[in-house]
Each structure stands twice: as C-alpha cells, then as structure tokens.
Scaffold this motif. Structure first.
Motif, mmCIF file in Angstrom:
data_model
loop_
_atom_site.group_PDB
_atom_site.id
_atom_site.type_symbol
_atom_site.label_atom_id
_atom_site.label_comp_id
_atom_site.label_asym_id
_atom_site.label_seq_id
_atom_site.Cartn_x
_atom_site.Cartn_y
_atom_site.Cartn_z
ATOM 1 N N UNK A 101 9.061 10.090 -9.602
ATOM 2 C CA UNK A 101 10.440 10.548 -9.793
ATOM 3 C C UNK A 101 11.246 10.523 -8.499
ATOM 4 N N UNK A 102 10.559 10.637 -7.362
ATOM 5 C CA UNK A 102 11.243 10.691 -6.068
ATOM 6 C C UNK A 102 11.593 9.310 -5.519
ATOM 7 N N UNK A 103 11.051 8.269 -6.134
ATOM 8 C CA UNK A 103 11.299 6.924 -5.611
ATOM 9 C C UNK A 103 12.754 6.516 -5.834
ATOM 10 N N UNK A 104 13.347 5.802 -4.869
ATOM 11 C CA UNK A 104 14.747 5.368 -4.991
ATOM 12 C C UNK A 104 14.934 4.143 -5.882
ATOM 13 N N UNK A 105 13.883 3.692 -6.572
ATOM 14 C CA UNK A 105 14.007 2.574 -7.506
ATOM 15 C C UNK A 105 13.467 3.004 -8.868
ATOM 16 N N UNK A 106 13.938 2.364 -9.912
ATOM 17 C CA UNK A 106 13.500 2.668 -11.269
ATOM 18 C C UNK A 106 12.581 1.557 -11.760
ATOM 19 N N UNK A 107 11.437 1.969 -12.319
ATOM 20 C CA UNK A 107 10.455 1.013 -12.827
ATOM 21 C C UNK A 107 10.313 1.194 -14.328
ATOM 22 N N UNK A 108 10.554 0.153 -15.050
ATOM 23 C CA UNK A 108 10.418 0.200 -16.505
ATOM 24 C C UNK A 108 8.969 0.459 -16.900
ATOM 25 N N UNK A 109 8.782 1.177 -18.023
ATOM 26 C CA UNK A 109 7.431 1.494 -18.492
ATOM 27 C C UNK A 109 6.681 0.248 -18.953
ATOM 28 N N UNK A 110 7.387 -0.842 -19.197
ATOM 29 C CA UNK A 110 6.745 -2.074 -19.647
ATOM 30 C C UNK A 110 6.195 -2.889 -18.481
ATOM 31 N N UNK A 111 6.636 -2.559 -17.260
ATOM 32 C CA UNK A 111 6.223 -3.322 -16.075
ATOM 33 C C UNK A 111 4.766 -3.018 -15.695
ATOM 34 N N UNK A 112 4.031 -4.071 -15.349
ATOM 35 C CA UNK A 112 2.706 -3.868 -14.771
ATOM 36 C C UNK A 112 2.860 -3.309 -13.360
ATOM 37 N N UNK A 113 1.955 -2.407 -13.009
ATOM 38 C CA UNK A 113 1.927 -1.856 -11.651
ATOM 39 C C UNK A 113 0.604 -2.261 -11.009
ATOM 40 N N UNK A 114 0.690 -2.903 -9.849
ATOM 41 C CA UNK A 114 -0.500 -3.324 -9.104
ATOM 42 C C UNK A 114 -0.813 -2.267 -8.045
ATOM 43 N N UNK A 115 -2.059 -1.816 -8.016
ATOM 44 C CA UNK A 115 -2.481 -0.800 -7.041
ATOM 45 C C UNK A 115 -3.562 -1.389 -6.150
ATOM 46 N N UNK A 116 -3.286 -1.498 -4.853
ATOM 47 C CA UNK A 116 -4.306 -1.939 -3.911
ATOM 48 C C UNK A 116 -5.311 -0.824 -3.715
ATOM 49 N N UNK A 117 -6.566 -1.074 -4.049
ATOM 50 C CA UNK A 117 -7.560 0.008 -4.031
ATOM 51 C C UNK A 117 -8.839 -0.444 -3.348
ATOM 52 N N UNK A 118 -9.285 0.358 -2.394
ATOM 53 C CA UNK A 118 -10.489 0.032 -1.629
ATOM 54 C C UNK A 118 -11.715 0.811 -2.078
ATOM 55 N N UNK A 119 -11.520 1.834 -2.887
ATOM 56 C CA UNK A 119 -12.520 2.844 -3.310
ATOM 57 C C UNK A 119 -12.613 3.996 -2.313
ATOM 58 N N UNK A 120 -11.756 4.008 -1.288
ATOM 59 C CA UNK A 120 -11.687 5.136 -0.359
ATOM 60 C C UNK A 120 -10.923 6.302 -0.978
ATOM 61 N N UNK A 121 -10.931 7.462 -0.324
ATOM 62 C CA UNK A 121 -10.280 8.654 -0.902
ATOM 63 C C UNK A 121 -8.780 8.488 -1.123
ATOM 64 N N UNK A 122 -8.102 7.754 -0.253
ATOM 65 C CA UNK A 122 -6.646 7.605 -0.367
ATOM 66 C C UNK A 122 -6.282 6.793 -1.609
ATOM 67 N N UNK A 123 -6.870 5.592 -1.724
ATOM 68 C CA UNK A 123 -6.498 4.706 -2.834
ATOM 69 C C UNK A 123 -7.055 5.197 -4.166
ATOM 70 N N UNK A 124 -8.194 5.894 -4.156
ATOM 71 C CA UNK A 124 -8.719 6.439 -5.416
ATOM 72 C C UNK A 124 -7.805 7.543 -5.937
#
Length: 445
Positions: free
Chosen positions: A7-30
């Motif tokens: 909600x705090x982001x200055x851009x709006x993302x449609x619910x239909x859009x895919x979201x890519x998450x860079x994840x390493x399996x570390x505590x931050x990305x998990x």
C-alpha cells in the motif's frame, strides 16, 4: 513486523500482473516471498539463482522448490556452472540480472521485487561515501528503480535484518544463512561486522535515519537530473563536450553533467565511474594546456583539444591476449618472459609453477577492471590497481602491463611485481620456471 508494504508503494500494480521475487533462501528473501504470497492475489514467481559456489547450494535450491510447490508459488531457477571473470561479485550480479530479465519477459511482467533491507542501505551508503560517488550514488539503494522495461521494487528498506528474522520466527519459516557473508575479505562484510553494530548501539533505529537521508538526497538528485537533462543536448554531441559552454555552468552542474557524460559513454556500467575520474576531468578542463589526455577505464581516454573534450578509444593501447608457447621467448615491447631450466633465486622476477594445478594453456593479457591476485601465503586478495600504485608503475604503462593468467582467467603472476598462490616453493613439485627481464635476450641454444 512487516505490514502494508504494498500500500505504501508509489506505483499501482494490477492483481492480474505476475510478480517476480528474487529469492536466495536467506532470511531476507524468504520473509519477502512469504509476505507477498500470503498478502497479494497476484500470481507469484520465485526466481532463484544457484551460484554453485557452496556445498549447501543444492540443498537450498531443493528446499525452496519444495516450499514453492507447497505454497502454490511458481518456481524458476538458474544454475551458474562456470565463472570466467576475476571479479566474482560483478560477474554473479550480471548473470543474476540477466536471469531476472529473462523471467520478466517469460511472464510478460515488469515488476521485480528484491529483499534489500535497512541494514543493506546503511552498508551501501557507507561504501559509496568511502569510494566517492555522485548525489544519486550517495543515496544508496532506491526503493523503486525504473529500468528500460521493468521496475525493481525494494519494499523492505524500512526494516532491519533482525526484523525479518523475527518475522520468519513468527510464521515458522525456514531459511538458510550464507556463511560467505562472514568473510571479511569483502568490504561490505567488514562494514556489517564492525561498523553497523556500533551505529545501532548509538541509535537502534539508525536505519530509519539513513532511509530519510537517502530519500532527501534522491529528491535533490531528481531535481538535478532534470536540469542536466535540459542542458545535456546543448553541450554534448557525438561524445564531444563543448568546453566553452561547459565553463559557464555552476561547478555543481559541471560535475553532474560529466557523470552523465561518462555514464552514457559506458552505457551505465555499475561502479565503473569513480569520483577521481570526475576530479581528473575537471582539472584537465581547467588546465591552461590546450591539449591534454586523461586515462579512463577499459582503455578509453578523454582528450582535450582547445575548446572541446572527446571521449574515445585509446589509440596507443595494444590489447594483449595470446597463448604462450612456453618453449620460446615471449617479447612485449621491452619486456621479455621466457622459460628457463633453473632458478638461482626466487624473487618476483621468477615464477615457478606446477602445471597440474593450473588450467592450461597460459595467456598474457592486459589488466581488466576489478582484477585481483590471490597472494602466496595469505588468505586475502589484492587488487592489481593497488599493486601498480604501490610499485609506482606509471599510469600510461598500467593498461599494457602483461599479466599471466590461466585458461580460467585466474591471475598466476604479475611479472616482477607479485606472485600468486599458484607459485611453487623450490622444495615443492614444479615443472615450469618462467623469468621476467626488461632487456632483450637471445635464445639459448
């Protein structure tokens, strides 16, 4: 605890859009992956890079795959099988973003989420201050970075690593710790281990002050970028700067125009342009000499000719990159490298090698940005640039100084200056002896 980050982001993302998450399996990305997958209706894609440098990498990839299957998250992975550059961090970063961009294209989306947090922001700002940068660089990590075809979104900058660890504990999320983050041969890890804890003693919420500082600098930078954007086409055409008009600008605008000039020339390669380059250019421009040349990275030069400054390839730089026939003398200018049968001494002019420990063939080449050598008897690495400075090698000779590397581009020897960990002692097994000499020698019959 993490809350309302979308909600705090200055851009709006449609619910239909895919979201890519860079994840390493570390505590931050998990923590980020869990939060997004449980709080958004968007389809989530976990993009994982197996850097293939730790024995735990395979286990971490398997865990993350199973986690995504269990939680209905799309899983995409890429394994790096080989590294070819001396600068591991730079090469790994480039491969990582190439993978991310391929996944963004595959799912026809433009939103890449990364788990950089407040501690990362502090470390980055301190490193930029130490190395020197421009206004944008001193701001550290942006919450949203707009690329040509996509956005990089970092929604966790107001949280610390400890906040994210506590989030994982609350939701019973398993994660893995990368032990290489404790290796203090890396600058960032030294800041993380020694500087960051001291700052948090003074102020446990110091990351929020750094975030405020970062946002303030970015506001100033956005204004400045608009100014530079307006004047840029009036002063610069075809890699040529009009110095007569340039000298009429405020010094602050001059510096930022030069940063843009260089970054455009190098196609915005990360961390290539340093503050010293700008200082050198300013001194050159203000010099009374009508003709002057400044050396720049990657065999480029800035050439001042009266009222114009040109960026171009160094015409005097000879690129060295050829296989060494070890049975012959090899000449490069007034430098000779030859194979000999016996070494009377074992100084830096002699290189004693066990070819069974190398990846043949051997090559001679120029230096590259980020080159380092792993020294004999020491655990750390030393930058080739630092060795040249310590040994007072003239600037004009540094880009053509021959460096001995193996087929994996590992630096074996900096002739007459420094030996690597690959150099054998006389009591150890060896089958090649190379010698450096500055005077031409005749073939020994």
């Amino acid at each position: 605890m993490i809350k309302n980050i979308i909600e705090k982001l200055p851009i709006t993302i449609s619910e239909k859009e895919y979201i890519i998450v860079g994840c390493s399996s570390g505590p931050d990305s998990m923590a980020l992956l869990h939060y997004l997958s449980t709080n958004l209706k968007n389809p989530i894609v976990c993009a994982h890079i197996n850097h293939n440098i730790r024995k735990e990498s395979k286990e971490e990839e398997k865990y993350l795959h199973n986690y995504c299957q269990k939680n209905h998250i799309i899983f995409e992975t890429f394994k790096i099988n080989k590294y070819t550059e001396n600068n591991f961090e730079n090469e790994a970063r480039n491969k990582r973003y190439q993978f991310y961009e391929s996944i963004l294209k595959k799912y026809h989306t433009k939103y890449l989420f990364l788990a950089h947090h407040g501690d990362d922001l502090i470390e980055t700002i301190l490193m930029k201050i130490e190395r020197g940068s421009n206004l944008e660089g001193y701001a550290g990590i942006k919450e949203i970075s707009k690329k040509k075809d996509y956005y990089i979104i970092r929604p966790l900058l107001e949280y610390t690593k400890q906040d994210l660890i506590e989030y994982n504990k609350r939701y019973n999320i398993q994660y893995y710790l990368d032990k290489s983050n404790e290796d203090t041969t890396y600058t960032r890890n030294r800041y993380r281990k020694y500087i960051l804890p001291s700052l948090k003693i003074e102020n446990p919420n110091i990351h929020k002050q750094f975030l405020k500082y970062s946002k303030t600098l970015l506001e100033y930078n956005n204004y400045l970028e608009d100014e530079v954007k307006n004047i840029y086409p009036k002063l610069i055409h075809n890699n040529t700067l009009d110095l007569k008009k340039f000298k009429l600008l405020h010094p602050f605008l001059q510096k930022n125009l030069l940063y843009k000039f260089l970054n455009n020339h190098y196609q915005n390669l990360t961390n290539l342009i340093k503050e010293q380059h700008i200082i050198d250019l300013i001194n050159c421009i203000n010099s009374q000499k009508p003709n002057q040349t400044i050396n720049l990275p990657q065999n480029q030069i800035a050439r001042k000719s009266y009222e114009f400054l040109y960026l171009e390839q160094n015409p005097e730089t000879q690129i060295i990159n050829y296989k060494i026939p070890l049975e012959k003398i090899n000449k490069i200018g007034n430098i000779t490298i030859k194979q000999i049968e016996k070494a009377e001494t074992n100084g830096n002019d002699i290189c004693i090698l066990n070819t069974k420990k190398l990846n043949l063939p051997l090559y001679l080449r120029n230096r590259k940005p980020g080159d380092f050598i792993e020294q004999k008897g020491l655990n750390g690495k030393k930058k080739i640039k630092e060795i040249f400075i310590e040994n007072k090698i003239p600037k004009q000779l540094r880009d053509t100084y021959p460096i001995l590397v193996d087929n994996k581009d590992q630096i074996i020897w900096l002739p007459n200056l420094k030996k690597s960990k690959f150099n054998s002692q006389k009591h150890e097994f060896y089958d090649i002896i190379l010698r450096y000499c500055e005077k031409e020698e005749k073939d020994e019959q």
